[in-house]
Design an enzyme around this catalytic site. Sequence first.
Site, short mmCIF file in Angstrom:
data_model
loop_
_atom_site.label_atom_id
_atom_site.label_comp_id
_atom_site.label_asym_id
_atom_site.label_seq_id
_atom_site.Cartn_x
_atom_site.Cartn_y
_atom_site.Cartn_z
N THR A 255 0.87 -1.18 0.00
CA THR A 255 0.00 0.00 0.00
C THR A 255 0.90 1.22 0.00
O THR A 255 2.07 1.10 0.34
CB THR A 255 -0.83 0.01 1.32
OG1 THR A 255 -1.63 -1.16 1.38
CG2 THR A 255 -1.70 1.23 1.49
N THR B 196 -4.27 1.68 -2.41
CA THR B 196 -3.75 0.31 -2.47
C THR B 196 -4.52 -0.56 -3.47
O THR B 196 -5.69 -0.26 -3.78
CB THR B 196 -3.87 -0.35 -1.08
OG1 THR B 196 -3.21 -1.61 -1.08
CG2 THR B 196 -5.32 -0.58 -0.68
N GLY C 140 0.25 -2.62 5.57
CA GLY C 140 0.37 -3.94 6.21
C GLY C 140 -0.98 -4.61 6.32
O GLY C 140 -1.93 -4.23 5.63
N1 GLY Z 1 -3.24 -2.44 4.10
C1 GLY Z 1 -3.73 -2.83 2.84
C2 GLY Z 1 -4.76 -3.87 2.91
O1 GLY Z 1 -4.79 -4.66 3.84
O2 GLY Z 1 -5.59 -3.90 2.01
#
Ligand code: GLY
Length: 350
Positions: free
Chosen positions: A202, A220, A254
């Site tokens: 991300t 992301t 994460g």
């Molecule tokens: N942190 C990005 C996701 O889990 O989609």
Amino acid sequence: MSRINRRRFLSSSAAAIGAGAAAASASAKAPEILVRRPHPCVVSSANGYPHCTSKAMEGIIAGKPVVDAVVEGVTLVENDPKDMSVGYGGLPNEEGVVQLDASVMDGVSCLSGAVGCIENIKNPAKVALHVMRYTDHCLIVGEGAKRFAKAHGFKEENLLTERARKAWLRWKASLSERDDWFPKDTGRADPDLEKVKGTYGTINCNGVNSEGDVAGVTTTSGLSWKIPGRVGDSPIIGAGLYVDGDHGAAGSTGRGEANIISCGSFSVVEAIRKGMHPKDACVYAARNIVRLTRAKHLVRKDGKPNFNVKFYAVDKKGRHGGAAIWSGGKYAAFDADGNRRIDFAYALER
Ligand code: GLY
């Protein structure tokens, strides 16, 4: 240039050229009002270095709203097919379809906007900004998000690059020997895929200008090979991003599910509000995830999380910090000392 404008320029440009010494000597001679101004600063996840942080700082120095500046920064990464965790070239879901999530939040207006599971639109962060500016909603998902984007002139395009398609096919064909998908046996490894791993990758970027205005953005392609329709933390205000215009901004990368459960970014900004330095506030949120992680499939034999979550934060005074659950790794920052990468603080030592 009026006196106050000149002061603003001096304060901002010292940070823009990354000249710590210049900033220090300017401050030494400066009247008290200059010394008290926050230095502009930008933080992002490591994949924002050097281009995203540089672009965001350029926008801040040019006097753009901080929320526009940070969105312009992450847009560069969304457009980059080499970054397989964001935008164009992002890894797809289990059906080979790229579904993107993004959010923005602006401390000045106290407004946010987000999109979830949007398909075929390259720049979800900009769409999120449109949700914030041109609707009374906070989050639009799926087909509705795409239609909203198209109504605002965003182009529909294929986001699945050849590299991402091959990585998905390799994953799909290696799932089971009891289905009808056979791995391609070419007799040698595909060099194009050597470094491609399944990911939660991300980009988050947060900024503050010399007025103390704060804003942030997170964007992301989410968890690779996810169940279609899965929404991660990135478009969830309080999880993947949170901004309080009176105190600071924080975002995260994460394992999104852990961040949603712990209201990660909200907890960072709340800790800043209660007086913590952004770095300590990030460690606090990381520790909180460690404390709240109990399910068997999420812990190692020693009971510690078998995943990582990373936080990035700025406060209204122009201070910044980053921390992860596990030691190691760096975040990107552009402040009066220049554009650079900095070691994370952490909750647990590897
Ligand atoms: N942190 C990005 C996701 O889990 O989609």
